[in-house]
Design an enzyme around this catalytic site. Structure first.
Site, PDB file in Angstrom:
ATOM      1  N   LYS A  42       1.069  -1.211   0.246  1.00 54.85           N
ATOM      2  CA  LYS A  42       0.392   0.345   0.108  1.00 54.85           C
ATOM      3  C   LYS A  42       0.641   1.456  -0.453  1.00 54.85           C
ATOM      4  CE  LYS A  42      -3.405   0.964   3.172  1.00 54.85           C
ATOM      5  NZ  LYS A  42      -2.720   1.964   4.263  1.00 54.85           N
ATOM      6  N   SER A  43       2.092   1.404   1.024  1.00 49.96           N
ATOM      7  CA  SER A  43       2.672   2.397   1.182  1.00 49.96           C
ATOM      8  C   SER A  43       4.006   2.663  -0.141  1.00 49.96           C
ATOM      9  CB  SER A  43       3.674   2.347   2.153  1.00 49.96           C
ATOM     10  OG  SER A  43       3.218   2.201   2.863  1.00 49.96           O
ATOM     11  N   ARG A  47       2.762   5.818  -3.084  1.00 50.38           N
ATOM     12  CA  ARG A  47       3.738   6.868  -3.440  1.00 50.38           C
ATOM     13  C   ARG A  47       4.104   6.939  -5.144  1.00 50.38           C
ATOM     14  NH1 ARG A  47       4.849   5.554   1.506  1.00 50.38           N
ATOM     15  NH2 ARG A  47       5.680   6.687   3.055  1.00 50.38           N
ATOM     16  N   GLY A 115      -5.191   8.095   5.699  1.00 48.35           N
ATOM     17  CA  GLY A 115      -3.844   8.759   6.041  1.00 48.35           C
ATOM     18  C   GLY A 115      -2.543   9.004   4.815  1.00 48.35           C
ATOM     19  N   SER A 188       7.139   8.747  12.454  1.00 50.29           N
ATOM     20  CA  SER A 188       6.453   8.835  11.219  1.00 50.29           C
ATOM     21  C   SER A 188       6.417   8.717   9.778  1.00 50.29           C
ATOM     22  CB  SER A 188       5.216  10.375  11.629  1.00 50.29           C
ATOM     23  OG  SER A 188       3.970  10.222  10.249  1.00 50.29           O
ATOM     24  N   GLN A 190       4.427   9.744   7.376  1.00 50.95           N
ATOM     25  CA  GLN A 190       3.829   9.771   6.702  1.00 50.95           C
ATOM     26  C   GLN A 190       4.043  11.482   6.647  1.00 50.95           C
ATOM     27  OE1 GLN A 190       0.093   9.319   7.520  1.00 50.95           O
ATOM     28  NE2 GLN A 190      -0.427   7.307   7.336  1.00 50.95           N
ATOM     29  N   ASP A 340       2.166  -1.157  12.123  1.00 53.70           N
ATOM     30  CA  ASP A 340       1.030  -1.126  11.128  1.00 53.70           C
ATOM     31  C   ASP A 340       0.459  -2.686  11.644  1.00 53.70           C
ATOM     32  OD1 ASP A 340       0.658   0.366  10.466  1.00 53.70           O
ATOM     33  OD2 ASP A 340       1.096   0.709   8.399  1.00 53.70           O
ATOM     34  N   LYS A 367      -4.166   5.675  14.630  1.00 45.29           N
ATOM     35  CA  LYS A 367      -4.926   4.909  13.716  1.00 45.29           C
ATOM     36  C   LYS A 367      -6.026   4.975  12.970  1.00 45.29           C
ATOM     37  CE  LYS A 367      -0.182   3.849  12.739  1.00 45.29           C
ATOM     38  NZ  LYS A 367       0.298   5.258  11.995  1.00 45.29           N
ATOM     39  N   ARG A 417      -8.277  -3.608   9.723  1.00 45.33           N
ATOM     40  CA  ARG A 417      -6.503  -4.487  10.402  1.00 45.33           C
ATOM     41  C   ARG A 417      -7.435  -4.933  12.090  1.00 45.33           C
ATOM     42  NH1 ARG A 417      -2.171  -0.908   8.166  1.00 45.33           N
ATOM     43  NH2 ARG A 417      -1.991  -2.401   6.443  1.00 45.33           N
TER      44      ARG A 417
END
Ligand code: S3P
Length: 460
Positions: A42-43, A47, A115, A188, A190, A340, A367, A417
């Site tokens: 996902k990250s 990106r 987020g 973080s 993010q 996570d 989260k 999750r």
């Protein structure tokens, strides 16, 4: 009268929909021996979308995660005037270069549940000549955005909130953007990545001192030849970024997501006489807390066929059941690389002999749901004792726990999750479970239940 009948029909329909969203599990999983693939990271997917939107020309990605978070990212860049084609087997983005967004007045962008999308996207908008409104779903609208809007304001962008530091917000960019100095002290990725994306629009150098967190943005910047220098110390990374002249279009094959794999690692570890091979997973060292922690607890995990891809490390992961897990006093240095995965790690701790202790994890309550609280709540429902503080949890493991009662999981802000942890708990500890809001998995892992089915079907 007609109105009442209509209302009644509507109510019945809504109830049918609600019922179809409940997952019922009554039996533990039988032993299995399977090979699976999990969907794209996902990250990296988010990106890729954001960076491809800043490149010149056509970028392609393969195995892009087709989940709601990533679809929301594609929708946002489309609304910003970027062409997106979803083809069979790949996705294309045709970028107009850095800050090449074209859009009309009163633009509204919806980051939905993500987020990562909301925070990273703001970094790309610091030069927006017109106001843009950013909104999100119920869960995202409860999360703090000042953690990115405060540092982004230093670039000159202006932010307007309706409610303190929460979405919806409006951003108005600045035309004279210069590099800033920024201390990221939460660990973080993010926040770090939001500032990194802003830096590609800023004249001069942007200097970031960041606590350790996932480094996908750094690896992509290097691969894309965006001027970046990194000096690492034990606790912090010092990152300097200069504005690139341009970003070339690039193709990328997204590897499997370790955060999705984590649920299957624990499923296999807690099942009896089972074996699972997960192929093609990203094992970037800033993400493998789950493997380190489970191994310390006695899990049998083997990394096979390791290879490199554009700075990322990929591997097949072989997991075998383990019937004598031990508790862990988890070193907080591992927190960011497992951020996570704690819910599913807590489940492993529930089955381990002894008391496990996880500390300095207040971030978990920031989260998609307050996860530290939810993790504890679910364990308590299962009959596991916990001691919870604002930033730590002690879990009193019960290796022989067999649940026989009914457990219902609902009203958890549809945190994907929480749903997946509950499913794995039901399959490994027994009991009769009703887990509401099946569709919550669409956020990160739409094929989660299909893979569970595949593992269940042809058991040994
Ligand atoms: C992410 C970073 C993490 C993580 C999130 C994805 C990213 O958040 O929890 O799911 O892709 O950068 P924080 O950076 O806020 O810890």
């Amino acid at each position: 009268m007609i109105q009442t009948r209509r209302q009644l029909i509507l109510e019945i329909l809504l109830n049918i929909i609600k019922m179809s969203q409940i997952l019922i599990i009554k039996n533990k999983i039988k032993k299995f021996n399977k090979t699976i693939l999990v969907s794209g990271d996902k990250s990296l997917s988010i990106r890729w979308v954001l960076l491809a939107s800043q490149a010149i020309g056509k970028s392609k990605s393969y195995n892009l995660l087709m989940s709601e978070d990533v679809l929301a990212a594609l929708d946002c860049i489309k609304r910003l005037g970027i062409k997106v084609n979803i083809r069979k087997g790949h996705c294309e983005i045709i970028g107009n270069g850095i800050n090449g967004f074209k859009y009309k007045k009163n633009l509204v962008l919806n980051a939905k549940n993500s987020g990562t999308l909301g925070r990273l996207l703001l970094g790309l908008l610091i030069k927006s000549p017109q106001k843009i409104k950013l909104i999100g779903d119920k869960s995202l609208s409860k999360r703090d955005f000042s953690r990115v809007t405060l540092p982004l304001s230093k670039f000159g962008a202006k932010f307007y909130y309706k409610t303190n530091n929460k979405l919806p917000l409006t951003i108005l960019g600045s035309q004279s953007v210069k590099g800033i100095q920024y201390l990221e002290d939460k660990g973080s990725a993010q926040c770090k990545s939001s500032i990194m994306l802003a830096a590609i629009n800023a004249l001069g150098t942007t200097s970031i001192k960041a606590r350790k967190s996932r480094n996908h943005s750094e690896l992509l910047f290097k691969y894309l030849k965006i001027p970046i220098k990194i000096r690492k110390t034990k606790k912090y990374d010092f990152i300097n970024i200069e504005k690139p002249k341009k970003i070339k279009a690039f193709n990328y094959k997204i590897p499997g997501d370790i955060s999705s794999s984590a649920f299957f690692m624990v499923l296999t570890t807690l099942s009896t006489n089972s074996k699972l091979l997960i192929k093609g997973v990203n094992i970037n060292s800033s993400r493998i807390g789950i493997i380190i922690i489970l191994k310390k607890m006695g899990a049998k995990i083997l990394l096979k066929n390791q290879r490199n891809y554009r700075g990322e490390k990929i591997s097949d992961i072989l997991i075998k059941s383990s019937n004598n897990l031990k508790s862990i006093n988890c070193p907080s240095e591992l927190n960011s690389s497992a951020i996570d995965e704690f819910l599913i790690i807590f489940l492993a701790a529930a089955k381990a002999k002894g008391i496990s202790y996880f500390k300095d994890i207040a971030e978990l309550n920031q989260k998609e749901s307050p996860r530290l609280k939810w993790g504890s709540k679910i364990l308590n429902m299962m009959g596991i004792k916990t001691e919870l503080t604002k930033n730590s949890i002690k879990i009193y493991g019960q290796p022989d726990l067999k649940i026989t009662k009914s457990i219902t999981i609902k009203n958890y802000l549809k945190d994907h999750r929480v749903f997946m942890m509950s499913t794995i708990a039901a399959l490994t500890f027994g009991g009769q479970w009703k887990i509401h809001d099946k569709d919550s998995i669409n956020t990160s892992f739409p094929s989660f239940l299909k893979i569970i089915k595949k593992i269940k079907n042809k058991s040994l």
